[in-house]
Design an enzyme around this catalytic site. Structure first.
Site, short mmCIF file in Angstrom:
data_model
loop_
_atom_site.label_atom_id
_atom_site.label_comp_id
_atom_site.label_asym_id
_atom_site.label_seq_id
_atom_site.Cartn_x
_atom_site.Cartn_y
_atom_site.Cartn_z
N ASP A 54 49.07 41.54 41.48
CA ASP A 54 50.39 40.97 41.77
C ASP A 54 50.62 39.80 40.82
OD1 ASP A 54 49.69 38.27 43.32
OD2 ASP A 54 48.34 39.83 44.07
N GLU A 86 36.55 47.22 46.21
CA GLU A 86 36.06 46.71 44.93
C GLU A 86 34.64 47.15 44.60
OE1 GLU A 86 38.81 42.66 45.03
OE2 GLU A 86 36.73 42.56 45.70
#
Length: 230
Positions: free
Chosen positions: A198, A11
């Site tokens: 997800d 990230e």
């Protein structure tokens, strides 16, 4: 100076690589990269996973770096059926979903003895991010929504439904609300940006490793545009 927090290497690593002549300070086991990206002073740090790591990191940014704003970038599971994998959520508010003192008469998510338990993102940062998303030319949808955080990876239909019904959350992850909490107490404007990895349901354990890199890459593309505009 802008503080940028991610929980994992994926990230924040590309941001660190773009930084000009970074000064690296290790504090509480975290490497804080201070330097310039796109002509702007920034400090980038991987806080580690979970609310305690995120909170500690945010307080260090406040105390040691006196940051003007904090942006938390990363991935999350979608709680909203309209928000698909790889789409992006810009926080309007954030709340800790695993704060539970219902046995003493409080609603779920309410922190005893605090005036605020739902933390509002800085509206200027929200609008700046929406503008930056258009300029970044992302091929995904961008939503404003509520981020809910807890020290849990959400991967069942039952838990997903509970978080949606109890909190009205649009995505679930493990750091954003803790960062929001600490930033708010320090009167530092904050924003949480989440790319969806997800659907926070029974397929999450398969979808997450498949889409994590793509989702994180979208977050970084957006963040680079934000840095230009901030």
């Amino acid at each position: 100076m802008l503080g940028i927090i991610g929980a994992m290497d994926i990230e924040v690593d590309s941001l660190k690589n773009e930084m000009e002549n970074p000064a690296i300070n290790k504090i509480a086991g975290m490497d804080f990269y201070e330097g310039v990206i796109g002509g702007k002073d920034v400090v980038v740090v991987k806080c580690g996973i979970g609310k305690v790591n995120a909170a500690m990191c945010t307080q260090i940014l406040a105390d040691r770096y006196n940051v003007d704003a904090v942006i938390n970038t990363g991935v999350a599971g979608s709680l909203n059926n309209d928000i698909d994998i790889c789409d992006i959520v810009i926080s309007t508010v954030a709340q800790e979903h695993d704060m539970d003192v219902t046995a003493l008469g409080y609603e779920k998510g309410i922190i005893p003895d605090m005036d605020v338990s739902i933390f509002e993102a800085d509206r200027k940062l929200v609008e700046l991010t929406k503008k930056s998303a258009k300029e970044a030319g992302l091929d995904v949808k961008v939503f404003e929504g509520k981020v809910v955080s807890g020290d849990q990876f959400i991967s069942t239909h039952e838990k997903k439904k509970s978080l949606k019904n109890s909190f009205g959350g649009d995505c679930a992850e493990m750091e954003g609300a803790a960062i929001a909490h600490v930033a708010s107490l320090n009167n530092i404007p904050f924003l949480v940006i989440r790319a969806i990895s997800d659907k926070a349901d029974g397929g999450a354990h398969m979808d997450y490793p498949t889409f994590e890199k793509k989702a994180a890459a979208n977050s970084i593309l957006l963040l680079n545009e934000i840095i230009k505009n901030v």
